[in-house]
Design an enzyme around this catalytic site. Sequence first.
Site, PDB file in Angstrom:
ATOM      1  N   ARG A  21      13.733 -14.738  18.943  1.00  0.00           N
ATOM      2  CA  ARG A  21      12.875 -13.756  18.269  1.00  0.00           C
ATOM      3  C   ARG A  21      13.480 -13.810  16.637  1.00  0.00           C
ATOM      4  O   ARG A  21      14.539 -13.783  16.360  1.00  0.00           O
ATOM      5  CB  ARG A  21      13.331 -12.117  18.855  1.00  0.00           C
ATOM      6  N   GLY A  22      12.485 -13.290  15.669  1.00  0.00           N
ATOM      7  CA  GLY A  22      12.888 -13.279  14.427  1.00  0.00           C
ATOM      8  C   GLY A  22      12.354 -12.031  13.614  1.00  0.00           C
ATOM      9  O   GLY A  22      12.109 -11.341  14.423  1.00  0.00           O
ATOM     10  N   GLY A  23      12.629 -12.098  12.279  1.00  0.00           N
ATOM     11  CA  GLY A  23      12.065 -11.053  11.582  1.00  0.00           C
ATOM     12  C   GLY A  23      10.554 -10.364  11.519  1.00  0.00           C
ATOM     13  O   GLY A  23      10.309  -9.240  11.558  1.00  0.00           O
ATOM     14  N   MET A  24       9.763 -11.628  11.982  1.00  0.00           N
ATOM     15  CA  MET A  24       8.450 -11.355  11.859  1.00  0.00           C
ATOM     16  C   MET A  24       7.560 -11.740  13.051  1.00  0.00           C
ATOM     17  O   MET A  24       6.547 -11.474  13.147  1.00  0.00           O
ATOM     18  CB  MET A  24       7.620 -11.905  10.355  1.00  0.00           C
ATOM     19  N   ALA A  25       8.224 -12.407  13.962  1.00  0.00           N
ATOM     20  CA  ALA A  25       7.513 -13.140  15.039  1.00  0.00           C
ATOM     21  C   ALA A  25       8.402 -13.401  16.333  1.00  0.00           C
ATOM     22  O   ALA A  25       9.715 -13.418  16.175  1.00  0.00           O
ATOM     23  CB  ALA A  25       6.735 -14.369  14.782  1.00  0.00           C
ATOM     24  N   GLU A  26       7.798 -13.549  17.293  1.00  0.00           N
ATOM     25  CA  GLU A  26       8.653 -14.348  18.410  1.00  0.00           C
ATOM     26  C   GLU A  26       8.157 -15.540  18.665  1.00  0.00           C
ATOM     27  O   GLU A  26       6.955 -15.990  18.506  1.00  0.00           O
ATOM     28  CB  GLU A  26       8.410 -13.432  19.811  1.00  0.00           C
ATOM     29  N   VAL A  27       8.889 -16.649  19.222  1.00  0.00           N
ATOM     30  CA  VAL A  27       8.639 -18.127  19.347  1.00  0.00           C
ATOM     31  C   VAL A  27       8.639 -18.306  20.794  1.00  0.00           C
ATOM     32  O   VAL A  27       9.811 -18.042  21.507  1.00  0.00           O
ATOM     33  CB  VAL A  27       9.630 -18.994  18.314  1.00  0.00           C
TER      34      VAL A  27
ATOM     35  N   LYS B 236       4.319 -19.568  17.930  1.00  0.00           N
ATOM     36  CA  LYS B 236       4.965 -18.414  17.110  1.00  0.00           C
ATOM     37  C   LYS B 236       3.878 -17.412  17.164  1.00  0.00           C
ATOM     38  O   LYS B 236       2.952 -17.395  16.512  1.00  0.00           O
ATOM     39  CB  LYS B 236       5.303 -18.749  15.769  1.00  0.00           C
TER      40      LYS B 236
ATOM     41  N   ASP C  44      11.255 -20.377   2.216  1.00  0.00           N
ATOM     42  CA  ASP C  44      12.238 -19.666   3.333  1.00  0.00           C
ATOM     43  C   ASP C  44      13.068 -20.996   3.698  1.00  0.00           C
ATOM     44  O   ASP C  44      13.503 -21.090   5.096  1.00  0.00           O
ATOM     45  CB  ASP C  44      11.604 -18.995   4.402  1.00  0.00           C
TER      46      ASP C  44
END
Length: 657
Positions: free
Chosen positions: A22-28, A43, A137
């Site tokens: 899980r990230g700041g803008m999406a789940e992988v 993603k 990034d």
Amino acid sequence: MEPIQAPRVFSERYELTHLIARGGMAEVYRARDRLLDRTVALKVLFPELSVDRAFVERFRREAQAAAKLSHPNIVPVFDWGEDTGTYFIVMEFVDGRPLSAELRANGRLPSDRVVDVGAHVAAALAYAHRHGVVHRDVKPGNVLITDDGQVKVTDFGIARAVNTEESLTQTGAVMGTATYFSPEQAEGVGVDSRSDIYSLGVVLFEMATGRPPFLGDTPVAVASKHVRDLPPTPRELNASVPPDLEAVIMKAMAKAPADRYQTAEELRSDLLRFAEGRPVVAIALAPTGVQSAVATTQAMGAVRQTATIPVTDGTAGGPAPEEDPRRRKTRRLVLVLLALLVVLALVAFFLLRSLGYLGGNAFAMPNVVGDSQAVAVSTLQGKGLHVAAPRQITSSQAKGVVVSTSPSAGTSVKKGQTVTITISSGPPSNVTVPPLVGQSFSNAVATLQGLGFGYREVFKQSSQPNGQVLAQRPSAGSTVRPGTTVVLTVSSQNTVTVPNVLGQTQTQAGASIGNANLSVGTTTQACSNQYTAGQVSAQSPAPDTQAAPKTPVNLTISTGPCQAVVPNVIGDSQSAAVSALNGQGFSNVSTSQTNSCATSDNGNVVSQSPQAGATAPTSATVTITVCNNPPPTTSTSTSSTTSTSTPSTTTTTTTTG
């Protein structure tokens, strides 16, 4: 990796199987591509992002740009799309772990490991920058290490879709990203490829020392330090970091973009020099570059150490007596003033030296890239520089052409300094296309990427197993240039006909493509003499061909008639003039002849319309007038005869294309 209890299928094709991260803008997620029967990474963007139409448009453009990148150190993007309001990207599934996990497990890394990972990341960035994609990034979480040691960079260009100012207020979501911001990103100004170089410098710093250069309680605090504070040098945190590697890291992290490496390839070359035991370019920096930053940081460190020496009363371990608060305040003020004086003196020294008031013979490195070796050597030696034995690399440039210099053009150099030029040895040798017919599409793609080929798939309805390669172009055994795109015809038991959208507006074309159960792929712009501005002037796959459902259709949108500058062809022969005009895109050339011209101009162009330097549509007719005035023939007779010639003009119109 968490198994999915109730698997979801995106676009009736991608079945989620495991949650990876899980990230700041999406789940992988790990997913299975049902159509091609291969494992992919998906993603999935958080639903709240999908309601921002500006974000969705930026996301679409960046995903399309990233999908064009094909490099061994870049995780390829296969597809992107939307399913019930949720946007997703389909990428290669990399069996490994992110660099951030390796840093958490091991802390700082050995120097050879730092250089190896850094050089591969720099290679990926250099390729992307050459194709107009800035990552924005670069951080350990976006650098993946496979189980067999390959380094791959992911999420190219996707960061551009997120608004930086809004992100800085999301304390938890973007703390990691702010840690690797360039100063220009932190200030919210425009960025270019040199911003990626700064971020990679921060990653190198963390690999070498075990921690980032700047720490803070909030993303805003960390970003502010990138703009205003000098970082510690790597050797302050880890004395085992070699000085040359420290110099490379600090040059990559220079505050001003002009003081950094100007390309990722320059950074990669310096890392490889270090790995080979050769002197690095970063040691001989321009005065406003890393040496001043290192010297100033070291001076500040010395002042900090002086300011924290404990005061004793002269007895072993005895405490100092109570000190008057005013005296203590005065001493602190004196130490601060001394520190400021040291910093100002260093800044003044390096500024004066960079301006030529100290040293006297500093000047900007000439730009000889594109010159022949002989011309480049002559230019550099004429400036008083010593030219070392040239390096040779394969490139698309002709043999003997200079492709790069060290130091690079514009860098401050002095007479007597050694310069290394890199010469093209010509295009790389041809390679052999492997046999792919009969393989699964995923295996064929893996084979092509491993050998450095590009690929493009065309689906064809067939009774053969779904996803099997039916044909390839060029054929197996052909010798082609490296990087050639191989077209694979792939079996699909369900195909649709690609509609003809040429001449339609982009909106009309999107509707036609969607109605055909296909998706809109990349959208580019180009001039067109056949289609008016805003109309589709080209499409791929071609009209009326067969493709699998959801296949992206790439569109080229006309910007209007193509225009070019009319070259000066006066004085050229007719054939040379026509060739020059055709070379600029003017395919319609009208030729007229005149004898109202000097005999010496016979056969050459004496006038043209439009005139040289004018800008005109390439579909316009360019008229050239050619001198046709051969010297008069002399005849012998018994009587004296006077012959006069009446000027005339004969016009012959010729259209060349």
